[in-house]
Design an enzyme around this catalytic site. Sequence first.
Site, PDB file in Angstrom:
ATOM      1  N   LYS A   1       0.834  -1.205   0.000  1.00  0.00           N
ATOM      2  CA  LYS A   1       0.000   0.000   0.000  1.00  0.00           C
ATOM      3  C   LYS A   1       0.871   1.258   0.000  1.00  0.00           C
ATOM      4  CE  LYS A   1      -1.743   3.107   2.740  1.00  0.00           C
ATOM      5  NZ  LYS A   1      -1.981   4.165   1.770  1.00  0.00           N
TER       6      LYS A   1
ATOM      7  N   GLY B   1       6.724   5.918   8.009  1.00  0.00           N
ATOM      8  CA  GLY B   1       5.749   7.009   8.046  1.00  0.00           C
ATOM      9  C   GLY B   1       5.834   7.735   9.369  1.00  0.00           C
ATOM     10  N   SER B   2       4.694   8.257   9.805  1.00  0.00           N
ATOM     11  CA  SER B   2       4.697   9.093  11.007  1.00  0.00           C
ATOM     12  C   SER B   2       4.742   8.248  12.278  1.00  0.00           C
ATOM     13  CB  SER B   2       3.440   9.963  11.012  1.00  0.00           C
ATOM     14  OG  SER B   2       2.304   9.131  11.117  1.00  0.00           O
TER      15      SER B   2
ATOM     16  N   GLY C   1       2.872   4.719  13.126  1.00  0.00           N
ATOM     17  CA  GLY C   1       3.796   3.648  13.531  1.00  0.00           C
ATOM     18  C   GLY C   1       3.331   2.981  14.822  1.00  0.00           C
TER      19      GLY C   1
ATOM     20  N   GLU D   1       9.977   2.542  10.582  1.00  0.00           N
ATOM     21  CA  GLU D   1      10.878   3.685  10.393  1.00  0.00           C
ATOM     22  C   GLU D   1      10.015   4.927  10.500  1.00  0.00           C
ATOM     23  OE1 GLU D   1      13.995   3.772  10.402  1.00  0.00           O
ATOM     24  OE2 GLU D   1      14.477   1.668  10.003  1.00  0.00           O
TER      25      GLU D   1
ATOM     26  N   CYS E   1      13.439  11.963   6.139  1.00  0.00           N
ATOM     27  CA  CYS E   1      13.504  11.635   7.571  1.00  0.00           C
ATOM     28  C   CYS E   1      14.921  11.763   8.088  1.00  0.00           C
ATOM     29  CB  CYS E   1      12.908  10.262   7.862  1.00  0.00           C
ATOM     30  SG  CYS E   1      13.373   9.028   6.685  1.00  0.00           S
TER      31      CYS E   1
ATOM     32  N   GLU F   1       9.373  16.911  14.858  1.00  0.00           N
ATOM     33  CA  GLU F   1       9.721  16.836  13.441  1.00  0.00           C
ATOM     34  C   GLU F   1       8.774  17.723  12.634  1.00  0.00           C
ATOM     35  OE1 GLU F   1       9.023  13.196  11.160  1.00  0.00           O
ATOM     36  OE2 GLU F   1      11.103  13.353  10.494  1.00  0.00           O
TER      37      GLU F   1
HETATM   38  P1  ADP Z   1       2.247  11.239   6.827  1.00  0.00           P
HETATM   39  O1  ADP Z   1       1.553  12.073   7.855  1.00  0.00           O
HETATM   40  O2  ADP Z   1       3.655  11.625   6.609  1.00  0.00           O
HETATM   41  O3  ADP Z   1       1.462  11.029   5.569  1.00  0.00           O
HETATM   42  P2  ADP Z   1       1.392   8.656   7.767  1.00  0.00           P
HETATM   43  O4  ADP Z   1       1.971   7.827   8.867  1.00  0.00           O
HETATM   44  O5  ADP Z   1       0.007   9.166   7.942  1.00  0.00           O
HETATM   45  O6  ADP Z   1       2.426   9.796   7.514  1.00  0.00           O
HETATM   46  O7  ADP Z   1       1.449   7.853   6.403  1.00  0.00           O
HETATM   47  C1  ADP Z   1       2.367   6.842   6.096  1.00  0.00           C
HETATM   48  C2  ADP Z   1       1.631   5.677   5.468  1.00  0.00           C
HETATM   49  O8  ADP Z   1       0.767   5.111   6.463  1.00  0.00           O
HETATM   50  C3  ADP Z   1       0.731   6.067   4.306  1.00  0.00           C
HETATM   51  O9  ADP Z   1       0.772   5.060   3.305  1.00  0.00           O
HETATM   52  C4  ADP Z   1      -0.626   6.144   4.956  1.00  0.00           C
HETATM   53  O10 ADP Z   1      -1.693   5.942   4.050  1.00  0.00           O
HETATM   54  C5  ADP Z   1      -0.538   4.996   5.931  1.00  0.00           C
HETATM   55  N1  ADP Z   1      -1.537   5.052   7.016  1.00  0.00           N
HETATM   56  C6  ADP Z   1      -2.151   6.151   7.540  1.00  0.00           C
HETATM   57  N2  ADP Z   1      -3.047   5.789   8.491  1.00  0.00           N
HETATM   58  C7  ADP Z   1      -2.995   4.440   8.599  1.00  0.00           C
HETATM   59  C8  ADP Z   1      -3.666   3.451   9.408  1.00  0.00           C
HETATM   60  N3  ADP Z   1      -4.583   3.785  10.300  1.00  0.00           N
HETATM   61  N4  ADP Z   1      -3.354   2.162   9.222  1.00  0.00           N
HETATM   62  C9  ADP Z   1      -2.399   1.797   8.334  1.00  0.00           C
HETATM   63  N5  ADP Z   1      -1.760   2.663   7.527  1.00  0.00           N
HETATM   64  C10 ADP Z   1      -2.045   3.964   7.650  1.00  0.00           C
END
Ligand code: ADP
Length: 477
Positions: free
Chosen positions: A171, A224-225, A229, A246, A280, A379
Amino acid sequence: MTIHQNLIAGEWTGSSAVENINPSDTNEVVGLYAEASAEDTKAAIAAAKAAFPAWSRSGIWERHVILKKAGDEIMARKDEIGALLAREEGKILPEAIGETIRAAQIFEFFAGEALRLAGEVIPSVRPNIGVEITREPLGVIGIITPWNFPIAIPAWKIAPALCYGNTVVFKPAELVPGCSWAIVDILHRAGLPKGVLNLVMGKGSIVGQTMLDSPDLSGITFTGSTGTGKRVAAASLEHNRKFQLEMGGKNPMVVLDDADLNVAVEAAANSGFFSTGQRCTASSRLIVTEGIHDKFVAALTEKLQTLVVDNALKPTTNIGPVVDARQLKTDTDYIEIGKQEGAKLAFGGEIIKRETPGFFLQPTLFTEATNQMRISREEIFGPVASVIRVKDYDEALATANDTPFGLSAGIATTSLKHATHFKRNAEAGMVMVNLPTAGVDFHVPFGGRKGSSYGPREQGKYAAEFYTTVKTAYTLA
Ligand code: ADP
Protein backbone atom coordinates in the site's frame (compact mmCIF):
# COMPACT_ATOMS: atom_id res chain seq x y z
CA MET A 1 -7.54 9.61 -18.84
CA THR A 2 -6.97 5.92 -18.21
CA ILE A 3 -7.19 4.66 -14.67
CA HIS A 4 -4.09 3.01 -13.24
CA GLN A 5 -5.62 0.07 -11.45
CA ASN A 6 -4.78 -2.05 -8.44
CA LEU A 7 -3.12 -5.41 -8.98
CA ILE A 8 -4.90 -8.18 -7.10
CA ALA A 9 -4.21 -11.88 -7.74
CA GLY A 10 -2.48 -11.03 -11.00
CA GLU A 11 -5.42 -8.99 -12.37
CA TRP A 12 -5.61 -5.23 -12.82
CA THR A 13 -8.87 -4.10 -11.19
CA GLY A 14 -10.70 -1.04 -9.88
CA SER A 15 -12.91 1.62 -11.40
CA SER A 16 -13.14 4.30 -8.71
CA ALA A 17 -10.15 6.58 -8.98
CA VAL A 18 -8.56 9.69 -7.51
CA GLU A 19 -6.45 12.38 -9.16
CA ASN A 20 -2.72 12.48 -8.53
CA ILE A 21 -1.92 16.22 -8.41
CA ASN A 22 1.42 17.89 -9.18
CA PRO A 23 2.49 20.05 -6.19
CA SER A 24 4.58 22.27 -8.52
CA ASP A 25 1.50 22.99 -10.62
CA THR A 26 -1.81 22.13 -9.00
CA ASN A 27 -3.58 22.54 -12.36
CA GLU A 28 -1.81 19.43 -13.59
CA VAL A 29 -3.30 15.99 -12.99
CA VAL A 30 -0.39 13.55 -13.16
CA GLY A 31 -2.76 10.60 -13.56
CA LEU A 32 -5.81 8.78 -12.25
CA TYR A 33 -5.18 6.02 -9.73
CA ALA A 34 -7.66 3.48 -8.41
CA GLU A 35 -8.75 3.53 -4.80
CA ALA A 36 -8.99 0.13 -3.13
CA SER A 37 -11.76 -0.72 -0.68
CA ALA A 38 -11.50 -2.85 2.45
CA GLU A 39 -12.88 -5.77 0.38
CA ASP A 40 -10.21 -5.28 -2.30
CA THR A 41 -7.57 -5.27 0.42
CA LYS A 42 -8.90 -8.50 1.90
CA ALA A 43 -8.86 -10.06 -1.59
CA ALA A 44 -5.23 -8.95 -2.05
CA ILE A 45 -4.26 -10.51 1.30
CA ALA A 46 -6.05 -13.75 0.36
CA ALA A 47 -4.25 -13.81 -3.01
CA ALA A 48 -0.86 -13.29 -1.36
CA LYS A 49 -1.63 -16.05 1.13
CA ALA A 50 -2.61 -18.46 -1.65
CA ALA A 51 0.53 -17.61 -3.64
CA PHE A 52 2.90 -18.07 -0.70
CA PRO A 53 3.47 -21.86 -0.65
CA ALA A 54 4.63 -22.03 -4.28
CA TRP A 55 6.63 -18.78 -4.22
CA SER A 56 8.36 -19.67 -0.94
CA ARG A 57 9.65 -22.82 -2.66
CA SER A 58 10.47 -21.13 -5.97
CA GLY A 59 14.03 -21.46 -7.14
CA ILE A 60 16.51 -18.74 -6.34
CA TRP A 61 17.32 -18.39 -10.04
CA GLU A 62 13.69 -17.50 -10.83
CA ARG A 63 13.75 -14.81 -8.14
CA HIS A 64 17.11 -13.55 -9.35
CA VAL A 65 15.92 -13.25 -12.95
CA ILE A 66 12.73 -11.36 -12.06
CA LEU A 67 14.45 -8.92 -9.68
CA LYS A 68 17.27 -8.33 -12.17
CA LYS A 69 14.83 -7.73 -15.02
CA ALA A 70 12.94 -5.21 -12.89
CA GLY A 71 16.17 -3.42 -11.91
CA ASP A 72 17.26 -3.26 -15.55
CA GLU A 73 13.94 -1.82 -16.72
CA ILE A 74 13.84 0.81 -13.96
CA MET A 75 17.40 1.84 -14.85
CA ALA A 76 16.59 2.00 -18.57
CA ARG A 77 13.53 4.19 -17.84
CA LYS A 78 15.19 6.37 -15.18
CA ASP A 79 14.51 9.67 -16.94
CA GLU A 80 10.84 8.94 -17.59
CA ILE A 81 10.13 7.49 -14.13
CA GLY A 82 12.26 10.23 -12.53
CA ALA A 83 10.09 12.86 -14.25
CA LEU A 84 6.94 11.12 -12.99
CA LEU A 85 8.43 11.16 -9.48
CA ALA A 86 9.27 14.87 -9.71
CA ARG A 87 5.75 15.60 -10.93
CA GLU A 88 3.92 13.67 -8.25
CA GLU A 89 6.15 14.44 -5.23
CA GLY A 90 7.84 17.72 -6.12
CA LYS A 91 11.52 16.93 -5.63
CA ILE A 92 13.71 18.39 -8.34
CA LEU A 93 14.46 16.33 -11.43
CA PRO A 94 18.11 15.44 -10.62
CA GLU A 95 17.05 14.23 -7.15
CA ALA A 96 14.10 12.33 -8.64
CA ILE A 97 16.24 10.63 -11.29
CA GLY A 98 18.84 9.86 -8.61
CA GLU A 99 16.16 8.23 -6.47
CA THR A 100 14.99 6.17 -9.45
CA ILE A 101 18.53 4.99 -10.12
CA ARG A 102 18.78 4.01 -6.47
CA ALA A 103 15.58 1.95 -6.77
CA ALA A 104 17.09 0.14 -9.77
CA GLN A 105 20.30 -0.50 -7.81
CA ILE A 106 18.29 -1.93 -4.91
CA PHE A 107 16.59 -4.44 -7.25
CA GLU A 108 20.00 -5.34 -8.74
CA PHE A 109 21.44 -5.79 -5.23
CA PHE A 110 18.65 -8.12 -4.09
CA ALA A 111 18.78 -10.01 -7.39
CA GLY A 112 22.34 -10.86 -6.29
CA GLU A 113 21.32 -11.59 -2.70
CA ALA A 114 18.79 -14.17 -3.94
CA LEU A 115 21.75 -16.22 -5.17
CA ARG A 116 23.63 -15.87 -1.91
CA LEU A 117 21.09 -17.38 0.50
CA ALA A 118 23.04 -19.53 2.90
CA GLY A 119 22.70 -21.17 6.26
CA GLU A 120 25.06 -22.75 8.75
CA VAL A 121 25.90 -26.34 9.55
CA ILE A 122 27.42 -26.83 12.98
CA PRO A 123 28.06 -29.83 15.23
CA SER A 124 25.68 -30.52 18.08
CA VAL A 125 26.98 -30.60 21.62
CA ARG A 126 25.62 -34.17 21.62
CA PRO A 127 27.47 -36.88 19.69
CA ASN A 128 26.19 -38.09 16.26
CA ILE A 129 23.83 -35.18 15.82
CA GLY A 130 24.11 -32.43 13.25
CA VAL A 131 22.58 -28.97 13.51
CA GLU A 132 21.48 -26.89 10.51
CA ILE A 133 20.47 -23.28 10.78
CA THR A 134 18.50 -21.97 7.81
CA ARG A 135 16.52 -18.86 6.94
CA GLU A 136 12.95 -19.22 5.70
CA PRO A 137 10.54 -16.59 4.38
CA LEU A 138 8.03 -15.16 6.84
CA GLY A 139 4.86 -15.45 4.75
CA VAL A 140 2.71 -12.55 3.56
CA ILE A 141 4.39 -9.19 4.15
CA GLY A 142 2.34 -5.99 4.36
CA ILE A 143 4.24 -3.00 3.02
CA ILE A 144 3.04 0.51 3.93
CA THR A 145 5.06 3.43 2.57
CA PRO A 146 5.14 7.24 2.89
CA TRP A 147 5.13 9.92 0.19
CA ASN A 148 8.63 11.39 0.54
CA PHE A 149 10.57 8.69 -1.34
CA PRO A 150 7.94 7.43 -3.79
CA ILE A 151 10.18 4.85 -5.48
CA ALA A 152 13.20 4.15 -3.23
CA ILE A 153 11.25 3.15 -0.12
CA PRO A 154 8.85 0.80 -2.00
CA ALA A 155 11.93 -0.68 -3.72
CA TRP A 156 13.87 -1.25 -0.50
CA LYS A 157 10.89 -3.09 1.01
CA ILE A 158 9.53 -5.00 -2.03
CA ALA A 159 12.91 -6.23 -3.34
CA PRO A 160 14.04 -8.01 -0.13
CA ALA A 161 10.52 -9.30 0.59
CA LEU A 162 10.44 -11.08 -2.79
CA CYS A 163 14.12 -12.01 -2.74
CA TYR A 164 13.71 -14.08 0.43
CA GLY A 165 10.53 -15.83 -0.82
CA ASN A 166 7.72 -13.82 0.76
CA THR A 167 4.55 -12.66 -0.95
CA VAL A 168 3.45 -9.05 -0.67
CA VAL A 169 0.48 -6.75 -0.17
CA PHE A 170 1.73 -3.25 -0.93
CA LYS A 171 0.00 0.00 0.00
CA PRO A 172 1.74 3.17 -1.18
CA ALA A 173 1.02 6.64 0.23
CA GLU A 174 -2.09 8.34 -1.12
CA LEU A 175 -0.14 11.32 -2.51
CA VAL A 176 2.28 9.34 -4.70
CA PRO A 177 0.71 6.26 -6.30
CA GLY A 178 2.44 6.82 -9.67
CA CYS A 179 5.93 5.44 -9.02
CA SER A 180 4.49 2.56 -7.02
CA TRP A 181 2.19 1.63 -9.86
CA ALA A 182 5.15 1.80 -12.26
CA ILE A 183 7.33 -0.61 -10.28
CA VAL A 184 4.48 -3.05 -9.67
CA ASP A 185 3.73 -3.02 -13.42
CA ILE A 186 7.42 -3.67 -14.14
CA LEU A 187 7.64 -6.56 -11.67
CA HIS A 188 4.37 -8.04 -12.94
CA ARG A 189 5.64 -8.01 -16.53
CA ALA A 190 9.02 -9.34 -15.38
CA GLY A 191 7.20 -12.60 -14.67
CA LEU A 192 6.04 -12.71 -11.04
CA PRO A 193 3.44 -15.44 -10.59
CA LYS A 194 -0.07 -14.15 -9.84
CA GLY A 195 -0.73 -13.13 -6.27
CA VAL A 196 2.96 -12.85 -5.31
CA LEU A 197 2.85 -9.04 -5.40
CA ASN A 198 -0.44 -7.22 -4.90
CA LEU A 199 -0.91 -3.46 -5.15
CA VAL A 200 -3.70 -1.78 -3.18
CA MET A 201 -3.67 1.98 -3.55
CA GLY A 202 -5.94 4.03 -1.31
CA LYS A 203 -6.51 5.51 2.09
CA GLY A 204 -4.50 4.66 5.17
CA SER A 205 -7.67 4.60 7.25
CA ILE A 206 -9.26 1.97 4.95
CA VAL A 207 -6.57 0.01 3.07
CA GLY A 208 -3.85 0.41 5.70
CA GLN A 209 -6.17 -0.29 8.61
CA THR A 210 -7.56 -3.42 6.91
CA MET A 211 -3.98 -4.65 6.58
CA LEU A 212 -3.25 -3.95 10.26
CA ASP A 213 -6.41 -5.81 11.31
CA SER A 214 -5.70 -8.92 9.20
CA PRO A 215 -4.57 -12.09 10.96
CA ASP A 216 -3.03 -13.28 7.66
CA LEU A 217 -0.08 -10.92 7.45
CA SER A 218 3.06 -12.46 8.96
CA GLY A 219 4.96 -9.19 8.92
CA ILE A 220 4.38 -5.48 8.36
CA THR A 221 7.10 -3.10 7.33
CA PHE A 222 6.13 0.54 7.75
CA THR A 223 7.73 3.91 7.08
CA GLY A 224 5.75 7.01 8.05
CA SER A 225 4.70 9.09 11.01
CA THR A 226 5.20 8.21 14.65
CA GLY A 227 1.44 8.19 15.28
CA THR A 228 0.70 5.63 12.56
CA GLY A 229 3.80 3.65 13.53
CA LYS A 230 2.36 3.22 17.01
CA ARG A 231 -0.88 1.86 15.52
CA VAL A 232 1.11 -0.59 13.40
CA ALA A 233 2.96 -1.73 16.54
CA ALA A 234 -0.19 -2.16 18.66
CA ALA A 235 -2.07 -4.05 15.92
CA SER A 236 0.95 -6.25 15.21
CA LEU A 237 1.35 -7.25 18.85
CA GLU A 238 -2.33 -8.18 18.87
CA HIS A 239 -1.69 -10.62 15.99
CA ASN A 240 1.72 -11.78 17.25
CA ARG A 241 3.18 -10.54 13.98
CA LYS A 242 6.69 -9.32 13.22
CA PHE A 243 6.90 -5.59 12.49
CA GLN A 244 9.46 -3.04 11.46
CA LEU A 245 9.00 0.72 11.83
CA GLU A 246 10.88 3.69 10.39
CA MET A 247 9.43 6.91 11.72
CA GLY A 248 10.59 10.43 12.34
CA GLY A 249 13.87 12.13 12.96
CA LYS A 250 15.12 15.38 14.48
CA ASN A 251 18.64 14.88 13.27
CA PRO A 252 21.45 17.01 14.66
CA MET A 253 24.24 18.49 12.54
CA VAL A 254 27.10 19.60 14.80
CA VAL A 255 29.51 22.27 13.54
CA LEU A 256 32.70 22.70 15.57
CA ASP A 257 35.08 25.68 15.65
CA ASP A 258 37.69 23.69 13.73
CA ALA A 259 35.31 22.77 10.86
CA ASP A 260 36.10 23.62 7.26
CA LEU A 261 33.49 26.36 6.82
CA ASN A 262 32.64 25.41 3.23
CA VAL A 263 32.18 21.76 4.12
CA ALA A 264 29.97 22.71 7.08
CA VAL A 265 27.79 25.10 5.07
CA GLU A 266 27.36 22.68 2.15
CA ALA A 267 26.46 19.86 4.53
CA ALA A 268 24.00 22.03 6.49
CA ALA A 269 22.33 23.46 3.36
CA ASN A 270 21.94 19.98 1.90
CA SER A 271 20.77 18.38 5.17
CA GLY A 272 18.31 21.10 6.04
CA PHE A 273 16.82 22.16 2.75
CA PHE A 274 17.42 19.83 -0.19
CA SER A 275 14.40 17.71 -1.14
CA THR A 276 12.45 20.58 0.52
CA GLY A 277 13.55 19.27 3.93
CA GLN A 278 11.18 16.35 3.42
CA ARG A 279 13.59 13.55 4.31
CA CYS A 280 13.50 11.64 7.57
CA THR A 281 17.30 12.01 7.60
CA ALA A 282 17.12 15.80 7.09
CA SER A 283 18.79 17.95 9.71
CA SER A 284 16.69 20.64 11.33
CA ARG A 285 18.99 21.19 14.33
CA LEU A 286 22.29 22.88 13.46
CA ILE A 287 24.30 22.78 16.69
CA VAL A 288 27.16 25.24 16.34
CA THR A 289 30.02 26.10 18.73
CA GLU A 290 30.64 29.73 19.70
CA GLY A 291 33.88 30.36 17.82
CA ILE A 292 32.43 29.64 14.37
CA HIS A 293 28.78 30.51 15.04
CA ASP A 294 28.57 33.97 13.47
CA LYS A 295 30.71 33.07 10.45
CA PHE A 296 28.64 29.92 9.89
CA VAL A 297 25.30 31.74 10.12
CA ALA A 298 26.51 34.45 7.72
CA ALA A 299 27.81 31.91 5.19
CA LEU A 300 24.73 29.69 5.41
CA THR A 301 22.39 32.66 4.99
CA GLU A 302 24.40 33.75 1.96
CA LYS A 303 24.08 30.24 0.53
CA LEU A 304 20.31 30.16 1.13
CA GLN A 305 19.96 33.39 -0.85
CA THR A 306 21.34 31.59 -3.91
CA LEU A 307 18.90 28.65 -3.74
CA VAL A 308 16.05 28.89 -6.24
CA VAL A 309 12.64 27.63 -5.11
CA ASP A 310 10.42 26.83 -8.10
CA ASN A 311 8.72 24.17 -10.22
CA ALA A 312 10.53 20.84 -9.72
CA LEU A 313 10.87 20.31 -13.48
CA LYS A 314 12.74 23.57 -14.20
CA PRO A 315 16.47 22.97 -14.65
CA THR A 316 17.30 26.09 -12.61
CA THR A 317 15.38 24.96 -9.52
CA ASN A 318 17.28 23.91 -6.39
CA ILE A 319 14.29 23.35 -4.10
CA GLY A 320 10.89 22.15 -5.29
CA PRO A 321 7.52 22.73 -3.63
CA VAL A 322 6.23 21.35 -0.36
CA VAL A 323 4.27 18.17 -1.13
CA ASP A 324 0.73 19.44 -0.44
CA ALA A 325 -1.41 22.07 1.28
CA ARG A 326 -1.58 20.13 4.55
CA GLN A 327 2.22 19.87 4.86
CA LEU A 328 2.58 23.54 3.88
CA LYS A 329 0.25 24.47 6.74
CA THR A 330 2.27 22.33 9.15
CA ASP A 331 5.47 24.08 8.02
CA THR A 332 4.06 27.61 8.33
CA ASP A 333 2.45 26.76 11.69
CA TYR A 334 5.88 25.70 12.98
CA ILE A 335 7.42 28.91 11.61
CA GLU A 336 4.89 30.86 13.71
CA ILE A 337 5.62 28.66 16.72
CA GLY A 338 9.36 29.32 16.31
CA LYS A 339 8.78 33.09 16.28
CA GLN A 340 6.53 32.90 19.34
CA GLU A 341 9.05 30.76 21.19
CA GLY A 342 11.62 33.54 20.74
CA ALA A 343 13.85 32.11 18.02
CA LYS A 344 15.11 34.74 15.55
CA LEU A 345 13.96 34.36 11.96
CA ALA A 346 17.27 34.80 10.11
CA PHE A 347 16.09 33.85 6.62
CA GLY A 348 12.92 32.97 4.70
CA GLY A 349 9.64 32.07 6.36
CA GLU A 350 7.38 33.20 3.51
CA ILE A 351 5.15 31.35 1.08
CA ILE A 352 6.11 32.43 -2.42
CA LYS A 353 4.33 32.64 -5.78
CA ARG A 354 5.77 31.24 -9.00
CA GLU A 355 4.53 31.01 -12.61
CA THR A 356 2.69 27.80 -11.83
CA PRO A 357 0.35 27.47 -8.83
CA GLY A 358 2.16 25.29 -6.27
CA PHE A 359 3.12 24.97 -2.61
CA PHE A 360 6.32 27.02 -2.64
CA LEU A 361 7.97 27.97 0.65
CA GLN A 362 11.26 29.82 1.18
CA PRO A 363 13.98 27.84 2.94
CA THR A 364 13.66 29.06 6.50
CA LEU A 365 16.45 29.47 9.04
CA PHE A 366 16.03 30.31 12.70
CA THR A 367 18.94 31.37 14.90
CA GLU A 368 19.18 31.81 18.68
CA ALA A 369 17.03 28.71 19.10
CA THR A 370 17.27 26.49 22.16
CA ASN A 371 17.06 22.73 22.15
CA GLN A 372 13.97 22.88 24.36
CA MET A 373 11.82 24.80 21.85
CA ARG A 374 9.14 22.82 19.99
CA ILE A 375 10.88 23.65 16.68
CA SER A 376 13.91 21.78 18.05
CA ARG A 377 12.04 18.81 19.49
CA GLU A 378 9.26 18.00 17.00
CA GLU A 379 9.72 16.84 13.44
CA ILE A 380 8.53 19.55 11.04
CA PHE A 381 9.28 17.77 7.73
CA GLY A 382 9.76 20.95 5.75
CA PRO A 383 12.54 23.34 4.68
CA VAL A 384 12.90 24.75 8.19
CA ALA A 385 16.06 24.49 10.32
CA SER A 386 17.34 26.19 13.47
CA VAL A 387 20.78 27.08 14.70
CA ILE A 388 21.45 26.27 18.35
CA ARG A 389 24.54 27.96 19.80
CA VAL A 390 26.68 25.88 22.17
CA LYS A 391 29.90 26.48 24.10
CA ASP A 392 32.04 23.47 23.13
CA TYR A 393 32.12 19.92 21.80
CA ASP A 394 30.83 18.37 25.04
CA GLU A 395 27.76 20.60 25.07
CA ALA A 396 27.28 19.97 21.33
CA LEU A 397 27.24 16.19 21.82
CA ALA A 398 24.90 16.40 24.82
CA THR A 399 22.54 18.67 22.84
CA ALA A 400 22.70 16.40 19.78
CA ASN A 401 21.65 13.42 21.88
CA ASP A 402 18.97 15.30 23.83
CA THR A 403 16.08 14.30 21.56
CA PRO A 404 13.41 11.61 21.47
CA PHE A 405 14.68 10.54 18.02
CA GLY A 406 17.84 8.78 16.82
CA LEU A 407 17.98 8.27 13.08
CA SER A 408 20.97 10.18 11.72
CA ALA A 409 23.57 12.54 13.24
CA GLY A 410 26.26 14.61 11.53
CA ILE A 411 29.38 16.49 12.56
CA ALA A 412 31.58 18.95 10.67
CA THR A 413 35.08 18.97 12.15
CA THR A 414 38.73 18.57 11.15
CA SER A 415 39.56 16.97 14.50
CA LEU A 416 40.08 13.22 14.32
CA LYS A 417 39.57 13.05 18.08
CA HIS A 418 36.14 14.70 17.97
CA ALA A 419 35.05 12.84 14.83
CA THR A 420 35.96 9.50 16.41
CA HIS A 421 34.31 10.37 19.73
CA PHE A 422 31.15 11.54 17.94
CA LYS A 423 30.93 8.36 15.82
CA ARG A 424 31.07 6.30 19.02
CA ASN A 425 28.78 8.42 21.17
CA ALA A 426 26.10 9.88 18.91
CA GLU A 427 22.82 8.15 19.78
CA ALA A 428 21.80 7.50 16.20
CA GLY A 429 21.61 4.63 13.75
CA MET A 430 23.67 6.49 11.16
CA VAL A 431 26.51 8.97 11.73
CA MET A 432 28.01 11.27 9.10
CA VAL A 433 31.39 13.02 9.38
CA ASN A 434 31.79 16.09 7.15
CA LEU A 435 28.80 14.90 5.13
CA PRO A 436 25.10 15.80 5.13
CA THR A 437 22.89 13.82 7.54
CA ALA A 438 20.87 12.67 4.53
CA GLY A 439 22.11 10.76 1.49
CA VAL A 440 22.90 7.12 2.16
CA ASP A 441 24.14 4.13 0.18
CA PHE A 442 21.77 1.38 -0.97
CA HIS A 443 23.87 -1.64 0.05
CA VAL A 444 24.39 -0.99 3.77
CA PRO A 445 22.01 -0.91 6.74
CA PHE A 446 19.56 1.95 7.15
CA GLY A 447 17.70 2.70 10.37
CA GLY A 448 17.76 4.38 13.73
CA ARG A 449 17.32 4.18 17.47
CA LYS A 450 15.02 5.55 20.17
CA GLY A 451 11.77 6.99 18.78
CA SER A 452 12.93 6.79 15.16
CA SER A 453 12.86 3.08 14.47
CA TYR A 454 11.80 -0.28 15.73
CA GLY A 455 12.96 -3.70 14.63
CA PRO A 456 15.80 -4.87 12.41
CA ARG A 457 17.61 -2.57 10.00
CA GLU A 458 16.49 -2.15 6.38
CA GLN A 459 18.66 -2.53 3.25
CA GLY A 460 21.85 -4.37 2.48
CA LYS A 461 22.27 -7.92 3.70
CA TYR A 462 20.89 -6.86 7.09
CA ALA A 463 17.43 -6.78 5.48
CA ALA A 464 17.32 -10.57 5.84
CA GLU A 465 16.81 -10.13 9.59
CA PHE A 466 13.30 -8.85 9.05
CA TYR A 467 12.23 -10.71 5.92
CA THR A 468 13.21 -14.18 7.09
CA THR A 469 12.72 -16.34 10.13
CA VAL A 470 15.44 -18.66 11.39
CA LYS A 471 15.00 -22.42 11.68
CA THR A 472 17.29 -24.71 13.69
CA ALA A 473 17.08 -28.38 12.59
CA TYR A 474 18.68 -31.35 14.39
CA THR A 475 19.42 -34.68 12.68
CA LEU A 476 20.59 -37.92 14.25
CA ALA A 477 23.03 -39.37 11.78
P1 ADP B 1 2.25 11.24 6.83
O1 ADP B 1 1.55 12.07 7.85
O2 ADP B 1 3.66 11.63 6.61
O3 ADP B 1 1.46 11.03 5.57
P2 ADP B 1 1.39 8.66 7.77
O4 ADP B 1 1.97 7.83 8.87
O5 ADP B 1 0.01 9.17 7.94
O6 ADP B 1 2.43 9.80 7.51
O7 ADP B 1 1.45 7.85 6.40
C1 ADP B 1 2.37 6.84 6.10
C2 ADP B 1 1.63 5.68 5.47
O8 ADP B 1 0.77 5.11 6.46
C3 ADP B 1 0.73 6.07 4.31
O9 ADP B 1 0.77 5.06 3.31
C4 ADP B 1 -0.63 6.14 4.96
O10 ADP B 1 -1.69 5.94 4.05
C5 ADP B 1 -0.54 5.00 5.93
N1 ADP B 1 -1.54 5.05 7.02
C6 ADP B 1 -2.15 6.15 7.54
N2 ADP B 1 -3.05 5.79 8.49
C7 ADP B 1 -2.99 4.44 8.60
C8 ADP B 1 -3.67 3.45 9.41
N3 ADP B 1 -4.58 3.79 10.30
N4 ADP B 1 -3.35 2.16 9.22
C9 ADP B 1 -2.40 1.80 8.33
N5 ADP B 1 -1.76 2.66 7.53
C10 ADP B 1 -2.04 3.96 7.65
